[in-house]
Enzyme design. Structure first.
Site, PDB file in Angstrom:
ATOM      1  CE  LYS A 176      71.817  47.791   7.808  1.00  0.00           C
ATOM      2  NZ  LYS A 176      70.406  48.122   7.696  1.00  0.00           N
TER       3      LYS A 176
ATOM      4  NE  ARG B 257      60.332  55.515   5.563  1.00  0.00           N
ATOM      5  CZ  ARG B 257      61.488  54.853   5.506  1.00  0.00           C
ATOM      6  NH1 ARG B 257      62.455  55.265   4.702  1.00  0.00           N
ATOM      7  NH2 ARG B 257      61.686  53.769   6.242  1.00  0.00           N
TER       8      ARG B 257
ATOM      9  CG  ASP C 264      72.250  53.294   7.588  1.00  0.00           C
ATOM     10  OD1 ASP C 264      72.364  52.051   7.525  1.00  0.00           O
ATOM     11  OD2 ASP C 264      71.242  53.895   7.166  1.00  0.00           O
TER      12      ASP C 264
HETATM   13  C1  S3P Z   1      66.337  52.407   6.116  1.00  0.00           C
HETATM   14  C2  S3P Z   1      66.406  51.483   7.127  1.00  0.00           C
HETATM   15  C3  S3P Z   1      67.660  50.821   7.545  1.00  0.00           C
HETATM   16  C4  S3P Z   1      68.884  51.565   7.019  1.00  0.00           C
HETATM   17  C5  S3P Z   1      68.745  51.932   5.568  1.00  0.00           C
HETATM   18  C6  S3P Z   1      67.518  52.825   5.351  1.00  0.00           C
HETATM   19  C7  S3P Z   1      65.035  53.006   5.798  1.00  0.00           C
HETATM   20  O1  S3P Z   1      67.669  49.512   7.011  1.00  0.00           O
HETATM   21  O2  S3P Z   1      70.043  50.799   7.205  1.00  0.00           O
HETATM   22  O3  S3P Z   1      69.894  52.623   5.112  1.00  0.00           O
HETATM   23  O4  S3P Z   1      64.990  54.041   5.078  1.00  0.00           O
HETATM   24  O5  S3P Z   1      64.006  52.469   6.261  1.00  0.00           O
HETATM   25  P1  S3P Z   1      67.018  48.252   7.796  1.00  0.00           P
HETATM   26  O6  S3P Z   1      65.559  48.408   7.799  1.00  0.00           O
HETATM   27  O7  S3P Z   1      67.468  47.048   7.014  1.00  0.00           O
HETATM   28  O8  S3P Z   1      67.626  48.287   9.171  1.00  0.00           O
END
Ligand code: S3P
Length: 430
Positions: free
Chosen positions: A339, A25, A312
């Site tokens: 995932k 981000r 995660d």
């Molecule tokens: C993330 C959101 C999660 C997570 C991923 C990182 C993020 O995914 O599992 O490792 O940085 O917004 P999902 O939005 O698919 O739940």
């Protein structure tokens, strides 16, 4: 690759790698803001490097002196069409979040990635973005990448009740909403990690959050900032669990990000009876030092609102449960199937190969406690978190080899994983 086995007395201190979600981000916000953004402690894992390269190919000047990354953002309106299709590698966060940014551009972009990305569901981002009047399509009319994002300068705001609990989807909509004229309202299914909302505010924007409802008035202009990325609790999780389940161990993890939308694993460790202590640091109490020690753990039930706060971490929590007294049940975690690999099947298959007793279910896992593990051949399926979990599992194996296929996937989020592990044997392990 042959994994280390039969380790006891892991002890010492680790600086865990920087947060992956915040690193992605920081490049994105830096690119859409006006003025320079400096990023310290950026995670140089493959996923975040994919995001950095993607924004360079959209014409953003990004300097990296090896310590600080400087993003010379000139606003949403300065992005240029990429000369080549953009390669997101293995990174779901890159492809989903960048789609929200590209949705408001007056050009078309093609996004592709590796074999895992080609199987990740994208309708979850394409549907809301298309409702905002972008034109997102997948491979041969499917929802799967390569994706083509034909942006629209006149994006419409959206009122959207999310069908899945996903911070990536929420973030894609917020990036689009920053470019649309009018108020976008998102209602989350469950509260998910809120780094995007935090960073909108940090970069001088406005977003209102009331429970699961998020309101954003667009368009907004953001201003470049100084970002210091804290350590990633999702990477710390592997050593938190190692310290709890290996005999005579004590591990200290420094500078771990403690955003409450990410700390479900700490609640689970406490509930299982784990010895864990946390000293919060920093002015906003969002990072701290965590100490764990060998513990007698007990099985618990994990489900409901906590799931997005530890999504995660579920593979390594499942390993922890194999060493707890009694049964652990994980439910409401069907998202694990989509995932980097199907993590419900991967955890059950690979740990059972090493002697665990785990039953996969439609939405989680049933794990029988106190199983002793033995050698075997296992694979990460190209999934970094499955690979790291299997190395921690191998540390419990007394005899026989553990051979891990596709170990290189670990560099996606934790390039120094094996070096950090060795440091813990060096400081007192055997
Ligand atoms: C993330 C959101 C999660 C997570 C991923 C990182 C993020 O995914 O599992 O490792 O940085 O917004 P999902 O939005 O698919 O739940």
């Amino acid at each position: 690759m042959k994994l280390s086995i039969n380790k006891q007395r892991l002890s010492g201190t680790i600086q865990v790698p920087s947060d992956k979600s915040i690193s992605h981000r920081s490049i994105m916000f830096g690119s859409i803001a006006h003025g320079p953004t400096t990023i310290k402690n950026f995670l140089r894992g493959e996923d975040c490097l994919s995001t950095l390269a993607a924004f360079r190919s959209l014409g953003v000047a990004i300097e990296d002196d090896g310590e600080t990354i400087t993003v010379h953002g000139k606003g949403f309106e300065s992005l240029k069409p990429s000369e080549q299709p953009i390669d997101v590698g293995n990174s779901g966060t890159t492809i989903r979040l960048i789609s929200g940014i590209l949705a408001g551009q007056d050009f078309t972009t093609e996004l592709f990635g590796d074999a895992s990305i080609a199987k990740r569901p994208m309708a979850r981002v394409m549907t809301p973005l298309n409702q905002m009047k972008a034109d997102c399509t997948g491979r041969d009319g499917s929802e799967y990448p390569p994706l083509t994002i034909k942006g629209n300068k006149n994006l419409q705001p959206l009122h959207y009740e999310m069908p899945v609990a996903s911070a990536q989807v929420k973030s894609a909509i917020l990036f689009a909403a920053l470019q649309a004229t009018g108020e976008t309202v998102i209602i989350e299914k469950e509260k998910t990690r809120d780094h995007t909302e935090d960073m909108i505010r940090q970069f001088g924007g406005h977003v209102e959050v009331t429970g699961k409802e998020i309101r954003l008035q667009g368009p907004q202009t953001l201003t470049g900032q100084e970002v210091v990325v804290p350590g990633d609790i999702s990477s710390a999780a592997f050593f938190l669990v190692a310290g709890l389940i290996l005999p005579n161990s004590k591990i200290i993890l420094e500078n771990v990000g403690l955003n409450p939308t990410r700390t479900g694993i700490i609640d689970v460790i406490k509930q299982m009876g784990g010895k864990i202590s946390i000293e919060e640091e920093g002015k906003n109490n969002k990072s701290g030092r965590i100490t764990v020690e060998t513990s007698q753990l007990k099985g618990i039930e994990i489900g409901g609102e906590i799931i997005p706060r530890l999504i995660d971490e579920l593979p390594i929590i499942a390993l922890m449960a194999t060493q707890a007294e009694g049964k652990t049940v994980i439910r409401d975690a069907e998202e694990l199937k989509v995932k980097e690999t199907n993590r419900i099947d991967a955890v059950a298959n690979e740990l059972n190969r090493l002697g665990a007793d785990i039953t996969p279910t439609d939405d989680g896992l049933i794990i029988q406690g106190r199983t002793s593990l033995h050698g075997g051949n296992v694979t990460s399926y190209g999934d970094h978190r499955i690979g790291m979990m299997l190395q921690i599992a191998a540390l419990l194996v007394k005899e026989g080899d553990v051979e891990l296929e596709k170990a290189e996937a670990i560099a996606v989020s934790y390039p120094n994983f094996f070096a950090d592990l060795e440091q813990l044997y060096g400081a007192g392990g055997n």
